[in-house]
Design a protein around this motif. Structure first.
Motif, PDB file in Angstrom:
ATOM      1  N   VAL A  90      34.839 -41.056 -49.019  1.00  0.00           N
ATOM      2  CA  VAL A  90      34.118 -40.771 -47.777  1.00  0.00           C
ATOM      3  C   VAL A  90      33.615 -42.093 -47.211  1.00  0.00           C
ATOM      4  O   VAL A  90      33.109 -42.949 -47.946  1.00  0.00           O
ATOM      5  N   ALA A  91      33.751 -42.279 -45.916  1.00  0.00           N
ATOM      6  CA  ALA A  91      33.311 -43.515 -45.267  1.00  0.00           C
ATOM      7  C   ALA A  91      31.796 -43.490 -45.102  1.00  0.00           C
ATOM      8  O   ALA A  91      31.260 -42.938 -44.139  1.00  0.00           O
ATOM      9  N   LEU A  92      31.105 -44.074 -46.068  1.00  0.00           N
ATOM     10  CA  LEU A  92      29.646 -44.182 -46.041  1.00  0.00           C
ATOM     11  C   LEU A  92      29.260 -45.650 -46.088  1.00  0.00           C
ATOM     12  O   LEU A  92      30.016 -46.476 -46.599  1.00  0.00           O
ATOM     13  N   PRO A  93      28.092 -46.009 -45.548  1.00  0.00           N
ATOM     14  CA  PRO A  93      27.655 -47.411 -45.609  1.00  0.00           C
ATOM     15  C   PRO A  93      27.574 -47.891 -47.049  1.00  0.00           C
ATOM     16  O   PRO A  93      27.241 -47.130 -47.965  1.00  0.00           O
ATOM     17  N   GLU A  94      27.903 -49.148 -47.251  1.00  0.00           N
ATOM     18  CA  GLU A  94      27.864 -49.732 -48.594  1.00  0.00           C
ATOM     19  C   GLU A  94      27.016 -50.996 -48.580  1.00  0.00           C
ATOM     20  O   GLU A  94      27.358 -51.954 -47.894  1.00  0.00           O
ATOM     21  N   PRO A  95      25.905 -51.008 -49.310  1.00  0.00           N
ATOM     22  CA  PRO A  95      25.369 -49.878 -50.083  1.00  0.00           C
ATOM     23  C   PRO A  95      24.624 -48.909 -49.182  1.00  0.00           C
ATOM     24  O   PRO A  95      24.116 -49.293 -48.125  1.00  0.00           O
ATOM     25  N   LEU A  96      24.581 -47.649 -49.615  1.00  0.00           N
ATOM     26  CA  LEU A  96      23.853 -46.634 -48.861  1.00  0.00           C
ATOM     27  C   LEU A  96      22.364 -46.864 -49.064  1.00  0.00           C
ATOM     28  O   LEU A  96      21.883 -46.890 -50.200  1.00  0.00           O
ATOM     29  N   PRO A  97      21.593 -47.056 -47.994  1.00  0.00           N
ATOM     30  CA  PRO A  97      20.171 -47.351 -48.168  1.00  0.00           C
ATOM     31  C   PRO A  97      19.408 -46.152 -48.698  1.00  0.00           C
ATOM     32  O   PRO A  97      19.786 -44.998 -48.479  1.00  0.00           O
ATOM     33  N   ALA A  98      18.325 -46.427 -49.398  1.00  0.00           N
ATOM     34  CA  ALA A  98      17.441 -45.358 -49.850  1.00  0.00           C
ATOM     35  C   ALA A  98      16.790 -44.709 -48.630  1.00  0.00           C
ATOM     36  O   ALA A  98      16.426 -45.400 -47.677  1.00  0.00           O
ATOM     37  N   PRO A  99      16.651 -43.380 -48.622  1.00  0.00           N
ATOM     38  CA  PRO A  99      16.088 -42.712 -47.442  1.00  0.00           C
ATOM     39  C   PRO A  99      14.606 -43.042 -47.279  1.00  0.00           C
ATOM     40  O   PRO A  99      13.849 -43.076 -48.248  1.00  0.00           O
ATOM     41  N   HIS A 100      14.204 -43.279 -46.020  1.00  0.00           N
ATOM     42  CA  HIS A 100      12.800 -43.569 -45.724  1.00  0.00           C
ATOM     43  C   HIS A 100      12.179 -42.502 -44.832  1.00  0.00           C
ATOM     44  O   HIS A 100      11.000 -42.592 -44.526  1.00  0.00           O
ATOM     45  N   ASP A 101      12.944 -41.507 -44.412  1.00  0.00           N
ATOM     46  CA  ASP A 101      12.386 -40.418 -43.617  1.00  0.00           C
ATOM     47  C   ASP A 101      12.776 -39.093 -44.255  1.00  0.00           C
ATOM     48  O   ASP A 101      13.716 -39.002 -45.043  1.00  0.00           O
ATOM     49  N   PHE A 102      12.022 -38.040 -43.919  1.00  0.00           N
ATOM     50  CA  PHE A 102      12.234 -36.758 -44.579  1.00  0.00           C
ATOM     51  C   PHE A 102      13.569 -36.153 -44.201  1.00  0.00           C
ATOM     52  O   PHE A 102      14.165 -35.408 -44.994  1.00  0.00           O
ATOM     53  N   ASP A 103      14.066 -36.438 -43.002  1.00  0.00           N
ATOM     54  CA  ASP A 103      15.361 -35.889 -42.585  1.00  0.00           C
ATOM     55  C   ASP A 103      16.463 -36.305 -43.556  1.00  0.00           C
ATOM     56  O   ASP A 103      17.269 -35.476 -43.995  1.00  0.00           O
ATOM     57  N   ALA A 104      16.499 -37.591 -43.897  1.00  0.00           N
ATOM     58  CA  ALA A 104      17.515 -38.061 -44.833  1.00  0.00           C
ATOM     59  C   ALA A 104      17.274 -37.511 -46.239  1.00  0.00           C
ATOM     60  O   ALA A 104      18.226 -37.231 -46.977  1.00  0.00           O
ATOM     61  N   ARG A 105      16.008 -37.330 -46.603  1.00  0.00           N
ATOM     62  CA  ARG A 105      15.695 -36.839 -47.954  1.00  0.00           C
ATOM     63  C   ARG A 105      16.151 -35.395 -48.151  1.00  0.00           C
ATOM     64  O   ARG A 105      16.750 -35.051 -49.176  1.00  0.00           O
ATOM     65  N   TRP A 106      15.849 -34.527 -47.166  1.00  0.00           N
ATOM     66  CA  TRP A 106      16.227 -33.131 -47.384  1.00  0.00           C
ATOM     67  C   TRP A 106      17.734 -32.955 -47.328  1.00  0.00           C
ATOM     68  O   TRP A 106      18.290 -32.087 -48.023  1.00  0.00           O
ATOM     69  N   ARG A 107      18.417 -33.735 -46.513  1.00  0.00           N
ATOM     70  CA  ARG A 107      19.882 -33.642 -46.496  1.00  0.00           C
ATOM     71  C   ARG A 107      20.468 -34.107 -47.832  1.00  0.00           C
ATOM     72  O   ARG A 107      21.445 -33.545 -48.325  1.00  0.00           O
ATOM     73  N   ALA A 108      19.865 -35.154 -48.421  1.00  0.00           N
ATOM     74  CA  ALA A 108      20.321 -35.602 -49.738  1.00  0.00           C
ATOM     75  C   ALA A 108      20.050 -34.546 -50.807  1.00  0.00           C
ATOM     76  O   ALA A 108      20.874 -34.332 -51.711  1.00  0.00           O
ATOM     77  N   ALA A 109      18.898 -33.877 -50.718  1.00  0.00           N
ATOM     78  CA  ALA A 109      18.581 -32.818 -51.684  1.00  0.00           C
ATOM     79  C   ALA A 109      19.564 -31.650 -51.555  1.00  0.00           C
ATOM     80  O   ALA A 109      20.020 -31.083 -52.565  1.00  0.00           O
ATOM     81  N   LEU A 110      19.903 -31.279 -50.296  1.00  0.00           N
ATOM     82  CA  LEU A 110      20.873 -30.195 -50.114  1.00  0.00           C
ATOM     83  C   LEU A 110      22.240 -30.587 -50.666  1.00  0.00           C
ATOM     84  O   LEU A 110      22.930 -29.765 -51.305  1.00  0.00           O
ATOM     85  N   TRP A 111      22.640 -31.844 -50.445  1.00  0.00           N
ATOM     86  CA  TRP A 111      23.920 -32.303 -51.010  1.00  0.00           C
ATOM     87  C   TRP A 111      23.898 -32.240 -52.529  1.00  0.00           C
ATOM     88  O   TRP A 111      24.894 -31.823 -53.155  1.00  0.00           O
ATOM     89  N   PHE A 112      22.786 -32.607 -53.147  1.00  0.00           N
ATOM     90  CA  PHE A 112      22.684 -32.588 -54.605  1.00  0.00           C
ATOM     91  C   PHE A 112      22.828 -31.155 -55.124  1.00  0.00           C
ATOM     92  O   PHE A 112      23.515 -30.909 -56.132  1.00  0.00           O
ATOM     93  N   LEU A 113      22.191 -30.186 -54.436  1.00  0.00           N
ATOM     94  CA  LEU A 113      22.316 -28.789 -54.845  1.00  0.00           C
ATOM     95  C   LEU A 113      23.765 -28.316 -54.717  1.00  0.00           C
ATOM     96  O   LEU A 113      24.281 -27.626 -55.613  1.00  0.00           O
ATOM     97  N   LEU A 114      24.420 -28.678 -53.622  1.00  0.00           N
ATOM     98  CA  LEU A 114      25.816 -28.284 -53.444  1.00  0.00           C
ATOM     99  C   LEU A 114      26.717 -28.931 -54.494  1.00  0.00           C
ATOM    100  O   LEU A 114      27.690 -28.303 -54.953  1.00  0.00           O
ATOM    101  N   HIS A 115      26.410 -30.171 -54.865  1.00  0.00           N
ATOM    102  CA  HIS A 115      27.184 -30.832 -55.922  1.00  0.00           C
ATOM    103  C   HIS A 115      27.068 -30.063 -57.239  1.00  0.00           C
ATOM    104  O   HIS A 115      28.053 -29.865 -57.958  1.00  0.00           O
ATOM    105  N   LEU A 116      25.834 -29.614 -57.545  1.00  0.00           N
ATOM    106  CA  LEU A 116      25.633 -28.850 -58.781  1.00  0.00           C
ATOM    107  C   LEU A 116      26.382 -27.515 -58.721  1.00  0.00           C
ATOM    108  O   LEU A 116      27.015 -27.094 -59.699  1.00  0.00           O
ATOM    109  N   VAL A 117      26.301 -26.827 -57.570  1.00  0.00           N
ATOM    110  CA  VAL A 117      26.975 -25.523 -57.446  1.00  0.00           C
ATOM    111  C   VAL A 117      28.484 -25.687 -57.548  1.00  0.00           C
ATOM    112  O   VAL A 117      29.169 -24.942 -58.275  1.00  0.00           O
ATOM    113  N   ALA A 118      29.035 -26.662 -56.819  1.00  0.00           N
ATOM    114  CA  ALA A 118      30.480 -26.894 -56.889  1.00  0.00           C
ATOM    115  C   ALA A 118      30.897 -27.299 -58.292  1.00  0.00           C
ATOM    116  O   ALA A 118      31.948 -26.849 -58.794  1.00  0.00           O
ATOM    117  N   GLY A 119      30.088 -28.137 -58.930  1.00  0.00           N
ATOM    118  CA  GLY A 119      30.398 -28.524 -60.304  1.00  0.00           C
ATOM    119  C   GLY A 119      30.362 -27.348 -61.253  1.00  0.00           C
ATOM    120  O   GLY A 119      31.208 -27.232 -62.164  1.00  0.00           O
TER     121      GLY A 119
END
Length: 429
Positions: A90-119
């Protein structure tokens, strides 16, 4: 000649599918760890004999809350981004910066949950497919069926034909789930609007700094080359008749060259800092102080040493001037003296510097040359560079011939807020 793979088997043999399987198995391993916690909680809930709705609510909260809270951690987004970039391509910035706002944090949390479910889905499918393949392969060689209803012995040989469809189904499942995860990775792990804005601002700041450094090089090196050329020519003409003047000219060339070399080393050091790794020691290697109005007497002395008489009206002490204004004012004076020497020759230059409550005013006047001045290719950056410096400080500038003289007048506000481009009036000299 490379053999063309069938579309039926291409998802199974593609390198991307194998990498997606690794990514999904990582999620499966994490899902097993959280499942162990869920099993312990489920046992406690069963022992407490809670009402079914409350028990279901407690179990759901304990199942979702730990991975969701873990996904809010900045490090999780960085690690998941690296995994998605390298394993899902996936074309993502390298390195991907740590999130500093809640919008980026909740999207990362949702991705983590989906990763666990898919796994978890792929892990369960892998265990089921492996068990089924072992059962089918063992049926012709056992007398007792491993699964009730399955034939055994020689009549069960046809069951081996079901192994291939089982592998195909699992391969397609991995390819499909991996493709779905790759499709949603960028929206969930990619930069938020605030991060995109910050990146644009950082890029603009880097571009502005490079432009400033380009102006620094132009003014410093251009001034040095002009002085060196004129002094070398003068020394060559009087080398035999006036050795003392020739030695003085050579000394001025040496001093000007050293100053230009110091400026060049400073600018190149700043450029190296942009690519120097943190902690390498190069970040501050060339943090030499930049020239300001405090260095103006030395500049005027060097100009007079080249044969350019300067009549200066400058306050004895210049205080209360912001560093950026002082630095840009010095470069403006340097460029004006260079232009006078280059275009008019060794004619007197009048410099007036006045400090008011809210602005710094500069005025430089020199006689227009009555003889043919040395020509140079078009495209010089002298007045344009001065205009850019004035624009950065929201100042005003006038550059035009007046009563047989060339006059440059600049007014630089002492405030730091950038504004509109300067009002510039100029004609060629």
């Amino acid at each position: 000649m490379r053999a063309t793979r069938s579309p039926v088997v291409r998802p199974l043999t593609a390198h991307s599918t194998r990498q997606r399987l690794v990514f999904l198995l990582l999620g499966s391993g994490l899902a097993v760890a959280f499942a162990s916690l869920d099993a312990a909680v489920l046992g406690a809930v069963s022992a407490a004999r809670l009402p079914l709705p409350l028990a279901a609510l407690v179990f759901l909260a304990v199942t979702v809350a730990p991975p969701a809270l873990l996904g809010l951690l900045p490090a999780v987004r960085v690690v998941e981004g690296a995994a998605a970039r390298n394993l899902l391509h996936v074309a993502l910035p390298e390195p991907l910066p740590a999130p500093h706002d809640f919008d980026a944090r909740w999207r990362a949390a949702l991705w983590f949950l989906l990763h666990l479910v898919a796994g978890a889905i792929i892990g369960a499918a892998l265990l089921a497919a492996a068990s089924w393949v072992i059962t089918l392969a063992a049926a012709p060689f056992t007398a007792r069926p491993l699964v009730p209803g399955l034939p055994t012995g020689a009549p069960a040989a046809w069951l081996l034909l079901l192994v291939i469809p089982t592998v195909l189904v699992f391969g397609y499942l991995v390819a499909g789930v991996g493709a779905a995860m790759a499709r949603i990775a960028a929206p969930l792990l990619g930069p938020s609007p605030a991060e995109r804005l910050a990146e644009v601002e950082a890029s603009a700041a880097r571009l502005a700094e490079r432009n400033r450094l380009a102006r620094e090089l132009h003014d410093s090196v251009g001034h040095a080359l002009t002085v060196t050329t004129l002094q070398a020519g003068a020394a060559g003409r009087v080398l035999d008749s006036d050795p003392a003047f020739a030695r003085k000219a050579l000394a001025a060339i040496e001093e000007t060259g050293r100053a230009a070399l110091a400026d060049l080393d400073h600018v190149l050091g700043l450029l190296r800092e942009e690519s120097a790794p943190r902690g390498s020691g190069e970040e501050s290697a060339s943090r030499a102080p930049q020239r300001t109005l405090d260095d103006l007497p030395a500049l005027l002395s060097a100009s007079e040493a080249t044969g350019l008489p300067v009549r200066a009206s400058v306050p004895d002490r210049i205080t209360g001037v912001p560093a950026v204004v002082s630095r840009e004012a010095y470069r403006i004076v340097q460029e004006c003296l260079t232009n006078a020497l280059r275009h008019a020759g060794r004619v007197p230059v009048d410099l007036r510097l006045r400090l008011t409550e809210d602005a710094l005013e500069l005025e430089l006047t020199n006689e227009l040359s009555t003889m043919d001045a040395p020509t140079r290719p078009t495209g010089g950056r002298g007045l344009a560079g001065i205009a850019e410096r004035v624009a950065l400080l929201s100042g005003t500038m006038t550059a035009a011939p007046t009563d047989g003289n060339w006059r440059v007048a600049v007014r630089l506000p002492l405030g730091r807020t950038p504004g509109r481009p300067p009002d510039v009036e100029k004609t060629s000299s």
